[in-house]
Write an enzyme that holds these catalytic residues in place. Structure first.
Site, PDB file in Angstrom:
ATOM      1  N   ARG A  70      -4.392  -8.092 -10.744  1.00  0.00           N
ATOM      2  CA  ARG A  70      -4.835  -9.472 -10.947  1.00  0.00           C
ATOM      3  C   ARG A  70      -6.211  -9.471 -11.610  1.00  0.00           C
ATOM      4  NH1 ARG A  70      -6.420 -11.289  -6.844  1.00  0.00           N
ATOM      5  NH2 ARG A  70      -5.956  -9.642  -5.359  1.00  0.00           N
ATOM      6  N   TYR A 198       1.558  -8.454 -15.835  1.00  0.00           N
ATOM      7  CA  TYR A 198       1.481  -7.803 -14.521  1.00  0.00           C
ATOM      8  C   TYR A 198       1.728  -8.776 -13.359  1.00  0.00           C
ATOM      9  CZ  TYR A 198      -0.094  -6.068 -10.154  1.00  0.00           C
ATOM     10  OH  TYR A 198      -0.107  -5.772  -8.825  1.00  0.00           O
ATOM     11  N   GLY A 199       2.502  -8.355 -12.417  1.00  0.00           N
ATOM     12  CA  GLY A 199       2.798  -9.002 -11.134  1.00  0.00           C
ATOM     13  C   GLY A 199       2.122 -10.318 -10.815  1.00  0.00           C
ATOM     14  N   GLY A 200       1.054 -10.225 -10.039  1.00  0.00           N
ATOM     15  CA  GLY A 200       0.409 -11.429  -9.519  1.00  0.00           C
ATOM     16  C   GLY A 200      -0.078 -12.384 -10.603  1.00  0.00           C
ATOM     17  N   LYS A 207       1.141 -15.845  -5.944  1.00  0.00           N
ATOM     18  CA  LYS A 207      -0.241 -16.254  -5.679  1.00  0.00           C
ATOM     19  C   LYS A 207      -0.556 -17.614  -6.319  1.00  0.00           C
ATOM     20  CE  LYS A 207      -1.049 -12.959  -2.982  1.00  0.00           C
ATOM     21  NZ  LYS A 207      -1.178 -11.589  -3.181  1.00  0.00           N
ATOM     22  N   HIS A 227      -2.829 -16.464   2.949  1.00  0.00           N
ATOM     23  CA  HIS A 227      -2.534 -15.097   2.507  1.00  0.00           C
ATOM     24  C   HIS A 227      -2.284 -14.243   3.754  1.00  0.00           C
ATOM     25  CE1 HIS A 227      -4.029 -11.463  -0.136  1.00  0.00           C
ATOM     26  NE2 HIS A 227      -2.724 -11.527  -0.101  1.00  0.00           N
ATOM     27  N   SER A 249      -6.149  -8.179  -0.232  1.00  0.00           N
ATOM     28  CA  SER A 249      -5.160  -7.391  -0.955  1.00  0.00           C
ATOM     29  C   SER A 249      -5.352  -5.900  -0.688  1.00  0.00           C
ATOM     30  CB  SER A 249      -5.299  -7.666  -2.452  1.00  0.00           C
ATOM     31  OG  SER A 249      -5.140  -9.046  -2.682  1.00  0.00           O
ATOM     32  N   CYS A 251      -4.987  -4.210   2.003  1.00  0.00           N
ATOM     33  CA  CYS A 251      -5.663  -3.894   3.273  1.00  0.00           C
ATOM     34  C   CYS A 251      -4.699  -3.831   4.448  1.00  0.00           C
ATOM     35  CB  CYS A 251      -6.772  -4.893   3.543  1.00  0.00           C
ATOM     36  SG  CYS A 251      -8.170  -4.702   2.430  1.00  0.00           S
ATOM     37  N   LYS A 253      -1.340  -5.595   5.046  1.00  0.00           N
ATOM     38  CA  LYS A 253      -0.422  -6.624   5.545  1.00  0.00           C
ATOM     39  C   LYS A 253       1.021  -6.128   5.574  1.00  0.00           C
ATOM     40  CE  LYS A 253      -1.699  -9.699   2.564  1.00  0.00           C
ATOM     41  NZ  LYS A 253      -2.757  -8.845   1.978  1.00  0.00           N
ATOM     42  N   THR A 254       1.480  -5.566   4.440  1.00  0.00           N
ATOM     43  CA  THR A 254       2.870  -5.117   4.383  1.00  0.00           C
ATOM     44  C   THR A 254       3.126  -4.072   5.464  1.00  0.00           C
ATOM     45  OG1 THR A 254       2.985  -5.564   2.018  1.00  0.00           O
ATOM     46  CG2 THR A 254       4.607  -4.020   2.900  1.00  0.00           C
ATOM     47  N   ASP A 276       3.106 -11.281   3.055  1.00  0.00           N
ATOM     48  CA  ASP A 276       1.979 -11.624   2.163  1.00  0.00           C
ATOM     49  C   ASP A 276       1.530 -13.078   2.264  1.00  0.00           C
ATOM     50  OD1 ASP A 276       0.218 -10.454   0.120  1.00  0.00           O
ATOM     51  OD2 ASP A 276       1.148 -11.851  -1.277  1.00  0.00           O
ATOM     52  N   ARG A 368       3.474  -0.783  -7.744  1.00  0.00           N
ATOM     53  CA  ARG A 368       4.158  -1.651  -6.772  1.00  0.00           C
ATOM     54  C   ARG A 368       5.669  -1.484  -6.792  1.00  0.00           C
ATOM     55  NH1 ARG A 368       0.781  -5.587  -3.754  1.00  0.00           N
ATOM     56  NH2 ARG A 368      -1.287  -5.118  -4.532  1.00  0.00           N
ATOM     57  N   ARG A 399     -11.184  -3.955   5.370  1.00  0.00           N
ATOM     58  CA  ARG A 399     -11.664  -2.570   5.340  1.00  0.00           C
ATOM     59  C   ARG A 399     -13.160  -2.565   5.554  1.00  0.00           C
ATOM     60  NH1 ARG A 399      -8.301   1.243   2.502  1.00  0.00           N
ATOM     61  NH2 ARG A 399      -6.376   0.143   2.005  1.00  0.00           N
ATOM     62  N   GLY A 493       1.733   2.830  12.656  1.00  0.00           N
ATOM     63  CA  GLY A 493       2.465   2.540  13.892  1.00  0.00           C
ATOM     64  C   GLY A 493       1.556   2.404  15.103  1.00  0.00           C
ATOM     65  N   ASN A 495      -1.157   1.000  15.258  1.00  0.00           N
ATOM     66  CA  ASN A 495      -1.771  -0.334  15.325  1.00  0.00           C
ATOM     67  C   ASN A 495      -1.069  -1.207  16.364  1.00  0.00           C
ATOM     68  OD1 ASN A 495      -3.603   0.352  13.343  1.00  0.00           O
ATOM     69  ND2 ASN A 495      -2.327  -0.434  11.669  1.00  0.00           N
TER      70      ASN A 495
HETATM   71  P1  GTP Z   1      -1.250  -6.719  -0.959  1.00  0.00           P
HETATM   72  O1  GTP Z   1       0.197  -6.573  -1.268  1.00  0.00           O
HETATM   73  O2  GTP Z   1      -2.124  -6.326  -2.111  1.00  0.00           O
HETATM   74  O3  GTP Z   1      -1.614  -8.065  -0.445  1.00  0.00           O
HETATM   75  O4  GTP Z   1      -1.629  -5.566   0.138  1.00  0.00           O
HETATM   76  P2  GTP Z   1      -1.339  -5.452   1.707  1.00  0.00           P
HETATM   77  O5  GTP Z   1      -2.390  -6.184   2.470  1.00  0.00           O
HETATM   78  O6  GTP Z   1       0.060  -5.804   2.002  1.00  0.00           O
HETATM   79  O7  GTP Z   1      -1.597  -3.887   1.950  1.00  0.00           O
HETATM   80  P3  GTP Z   1      -0.553  -2.704   2.250  1.00  0.00           P
HETATM   81  O8  GTP Z   1       0.113  -2.854   3.571  1.00  0.00           O
HETATM   82  O9  GTP Z   1       0.328  -2.550   1.069  1.00  0.00           O
HETATM   83  O10 GTP Z   1      -1.535  -1.456   2.350  1.00  0.00           O
HETATM   84  C1  GTP Z   1      -2.382  -1.092   1.285  1.00  0.00           C
HETATM   85  C2  GTP Z   1      -2.826   0.342   1.423  1.00  0.00           C
HETATM   86  O11 GTP Z   1      -3.481   0.518   2.682  1.00  0.00           O
HETATM   87  C3  GTP Z   1      -1.675   1.323   1.390  1.00  0.00           C
HETATM   88  O12 GTP Z   1      -2.035   2.437   0.603  1.00  0.00           O
HETATM   89  C4  GTP Z   1      -1.490   1.723   2.830  1.00  0.00           C
HETATM   90  O13 GTP Z   1      -0.990   3.024   2.965  1.00  0.00           O
HETATM   91  C5  GTP Z   1      -2.896   1.581   3.416  1.00  0.00           C
HETATM   92  N1  GTP Z   1      -2.846   1.197   4.848  1.00  0.00           N
HETATM   93  C6  GTP Z   1      -2.100   0.214   5.405  1.00  0.00           C
HETATM   94  N2  GTP Z   1      -2.248   0.162   6.753  1.00  0.00           N
HETATM   95  C7  GTP Z   1      -3.130   1.146   7.064  1.00  0.00           C
HETATM   96  C8  GTP Z   1      -3.694   1.601   8.299  1.00  0.00           C
HETATM   97  O14 GTP Z   1      -3.417   1.094   9.389  1.00  0.00           O
HETATM   98  N3  GTP Z   1      -4.589   2.626   8.212  1.00  0.00           N
HETATM   99  C9  GTP Z   1      -4.914   3.214   7.022  1.00  0.00           C
HETATM  100  N4  GTP Z   1      -5.796   4.205   7.042  1.00  0.00           N
HETATM  101  N5  GTP Z   1      -4.389   2.816   5.839  1.00  0.00           N
HETATM  102  C10 GTP Z   1      -3.513   1.802   5.855  1.00  0.00           C
HETATM  103  C1  SPV Z   2      -2.328  -9.099  -3.825  1.00  0.00           C
HETATM  104  O1  SPV Z   2      -3.087  -8.647  -4.702  1.00  0.00           O
HETATM  105  O2  SPV Z   2      -2.757  -9.688  -2.791  1.00  0.00           O
HETATM  106  C2  SPV Z   2      -0.878  -8.934  -3.963  1.00  0.00           C
HETATM  107  C3  SPV Z   2      -0.362  -8.418  -5.232  1.00  0.00           C
HETATM  108  O3  SPV Z   2      -0.141  -9.250  -3.053  1.00  0.00           O
HETATM  109  S1  SPV Z   2      -0.321  -9.637  -6.474  1.00  0.00           S
HETATM  110  O4  SPV Z   2       0.962 -10.286  -6.434  1.00  0.00           O
HETATM  111  O5  SPV Z   2      -0.540  -8.949  -7.730  1.00  0.00           O
HETATM  112  O6  SPV Z   2      -1.360 -10.622  -6.222  1.00  0.00           O
HETATM  113 MN    MN Z   3      -1.337 -10.010  -1.246  1.00  0.00          MN
END
Ligand code: GTP
Ligand code: SPV
Ligand code: MN
Length: 583
Positions: A70, A198-200, A207, A227, A249, A251, A253-254, A276, A368, A399, A493, A495
């Protein structure tokens, strides 16, 4: 059976006059249509078919090297009054921006096809769902939207003859980074995106609509567009509680939404509702109810493996679009920390030859996967419930190498809004720009709020007055570092152990320690069974360093001073925080 809604037709005609495509294709969302478009994209090289034995239904795509995230600096909120966009959004007068965009879109689809994508954000037929129409000259966008939204005839049917839809115009144009614009006109229900693929930036339902335009609508209509991930936790008695979490982003969520509890948490199960975005309303019972408006996951690939996130790995085994990961000689995908050996020979995300000796990363850090949510093994049986799921707790987080402890609970709703409004995180590769810089990102919405953030905080405070059965608000940080710069907490896990404490707090089952920043767990109340971690480690993860917090509070004060329309309640919270510390 494409239904040519007359309002859509009029707009399509107008936009076709501007962009001058060779053809216009109205999409129905059928399988036949998908296969036809894929075949066309394979022929031009826009998509590469992956090894169908290993990755059935999967395809590969690379975006331009300068177009991999983005672009917040080129994202605009164009309201009539500048103050309605607020101090944290880029703003240009709508008329001036329309003139600029008209130049950029003029003839931009010459020699190309314009696709008319009808889509629904939210479960089909749900009273909370909304229809959008995206016009695009990219097959990649069409195929992504087909996964990320309920797309095709289902949306034509929901729209009927109505003129109530969000318009989105996208053209790759020349992919010129100097003329890349992602523009929102909240007062016109209109989004325009040009010179990106690109995606977002280009999947306009995500978004652009489900957060920026929706947050604007939500404020006017009395709900929240956030979000946030949504997950359910089923206890051994079979009762499920739901929570949402806003982390910036990339950090986590997924990963949190799909987590698998550790073996020691016998009888517990986590269900994914969304990863998300959450659209949240006050139910008749006075609780918050959350819906995931999306239909798929657009998730970060690097770091995803069978240990960190098996549910994601299983979700992407079929019918998935991979963007900017590495491509092996056998037409398989690979990324850093995929949990399988690096290929001897591959092409990196730029298309250059890559070997394990290469110094460059094989996959872009923001590469992605786009995968159907229904394929996720942990998908909740309630993920398409029209009214959503009831929320017991809201998590904020990010973070932070120091400062923020592993978890703490806010004292009450307004304090929770303060915690969200002042949360910070180190920047990631999900947005163009420097990585690893601490920035305040209120509610993880800084790049996604479609109106003045001071008004947004006010809206949160006002919502609190109307929610009679409020969720508790927590802050989490999985990313604290030790002296060597390694993560102290194993995360993923594990967490769940923190989620368990949070649930126990919601049910009044566990005591907490009152500190200046909020309620903290007693270290011994975090279940460490089966973990290579001691109560002392947890004590360190929960420690609050006064010197660090003195600086933190000063920075929060500078941050809050940015907002011209800051609700006084947040200044009061700041004063109370200082007083509790004695600063
Ligand atoms: P967006 O799709 O951009 O909104 O990201 P998101 O918030 O869904 O983040 P996602 O779960 O994809 O994690 C992003 C990165 O952080 C990945 O490389 C994960 O491996 C890493 N990550 C996620 N959870 C943890 C955790 O509990 N500890 C650590 N050290 N890394 C993590
Ligand atoms: C984010 O950046 O928070 C995402 C990916 O979930 S994007 O769709 O590119 O915004
Ligand atoms: Mn996101």
């Amino acid at each position: 059976m494409v239904m040519r809604n007359k309002h859509v037709r009029a707009w399509v005609e107008e936009m076709a006059k501007l962009t001058q495509p060779d053809n216009i294709v109205w999409l129905d969302g059928s399988l036949e249509e998908k296969e036809r478009l894929e075949a066309e994209a394979f022929a031009t090289g826009e998509l590469i078919e992956l090894n169908q034995e290993k990755w059935p239904g999967c395809v590969y795509h690379r975006t331009a090297v300068n177009d991999v995230a983005r672009v917040e600096g080129r994202t605009y909120i164009c309201t009539t009054e500048r103050d309605d966009a607020g101090p944290t959004n880029n703003w240009v007068d709508p008329q001036e921006m329309h003139a600029k965009l008209n130049q950029l879109f003029a003839g931009s689809m010459k020699g190309r096809t314009m696709y008319v994508i009808p889509y629904i954000m939210g479960p089909a037929g749900s009273p909370v769902s909304k229809v959008g129409i995206e016009l695009t000259d990219s097959i990649y966008v069409v195929l992504n939207m087909r996964i990320m939204t309920r797309m095709g005839n289902i949306a034509w049917e929901q729209l009927g003859d109505s003129d109530r839809f969000v318009k989105g115009l996208h053209s790759k144009a020349q992919l010129d980074p100097e003329n890349r614009y992602i523009v929102h006109f909240p007062e016109e229900n209109l989004i325009a995106s040009v010179n990106s693929g690109y995606g977002g930036n280009v999947l306009l339902g995500k978004k652009c609509f489900a957060l920026r335009i929706a947050s604007y609508l939500a404020r006017n209509e009395g709900w929240l567009a956030e979000h946030m991930l949504i997950l359910g936790i089923e206890d051994p008695e079979g009762e499920t509680k739901y929570l949402t979490g806003a982390f910036p982003s990339a950090c986590g969520k997924t990963n949190l939404a799909m987590l698998i509890p550790p073996a020691s948490a016998k009888g517990y199960k986590v269900y994914t509702v969304g990863d998300d975005i959450a659209w949240i309303r006050i139910g008749e019972d006075g609780r918050l109810w959350a819906v995931n408006p999306e239909y798929g996951f657009f998730g970060v690939a690097p770091g995803t493996n069978m240990n960190s996130n098996p549910n994601a790995m299983l979700t992407v085994r079929k019918n998935t679009i991979f963007t900017n990961v590495a491509l092996t000689e056998d037409k398989e995908v690979w990324w850093e920390k995929m949990g399988v050996p690096a290929p001897e020979k591959a092409e990196d995300w730029k298309g250059n030859p890559w070997t394990p000796e290469s110094t460059e990363k094989a996959a872009n850090p923001n590469s992605r996967f786009t995968a159907p949510a229904a394929q996720c093994p942990s998908i909740s049986p309630h993920w398409e419930d029209p009214e959503g799921v009831p929320i017991s707790a809201i998590l904020f987080g990010g973070r932070r190498a120091s400062a923020a402890p592993l978890v703490y609970q806010s004292f009450d709703w307004n304090h929770g809004v303060f915690v969200g409004a002042t949360m910070a995180s180190e920047t990631t590769a999900a947005a163009a720009g420097a990585v690893g810089v601490v920035r305040r990102d209120p509610m993880a919405m800084l790049p996604f709020c479609g109106y003045n953030m001071g008004d947004y905080f006010r809206h949160w405070i006002d919502m609190g007055k109307k929610i009679t059965n409020k969720p508790l608000i927590f802050n989490i940080n999985w990313f604290r570092l030790d002296k060597n710069g390694d993560f102290i907490w194993p995360g993923f896990g594990d967490n769940f152990r923190i989620l368990k404490w949070i649930l126990d707090r919601c049910e009044g089952k566990v005591e907490a320690v009152k500190t200046p920043i909020g309620y903290l767990p007693k270290p011994e109340d975090i279940d460490l069974t089966g973990m290579d971690m001691t109560v002392d480690d947890v004590r360190e993860l929960l420690s609050i360093d006064e010197d660090v917090w003195r600086e933190e509070v000063a920075d929060i004060e500078r941050h809050l001073a940015l907002f011209d329309r800051l609700p006084d309640e947040l200044n009061q919270e700041l004063a109370a925080l200082k007083e509790r510390f004695g600063f």
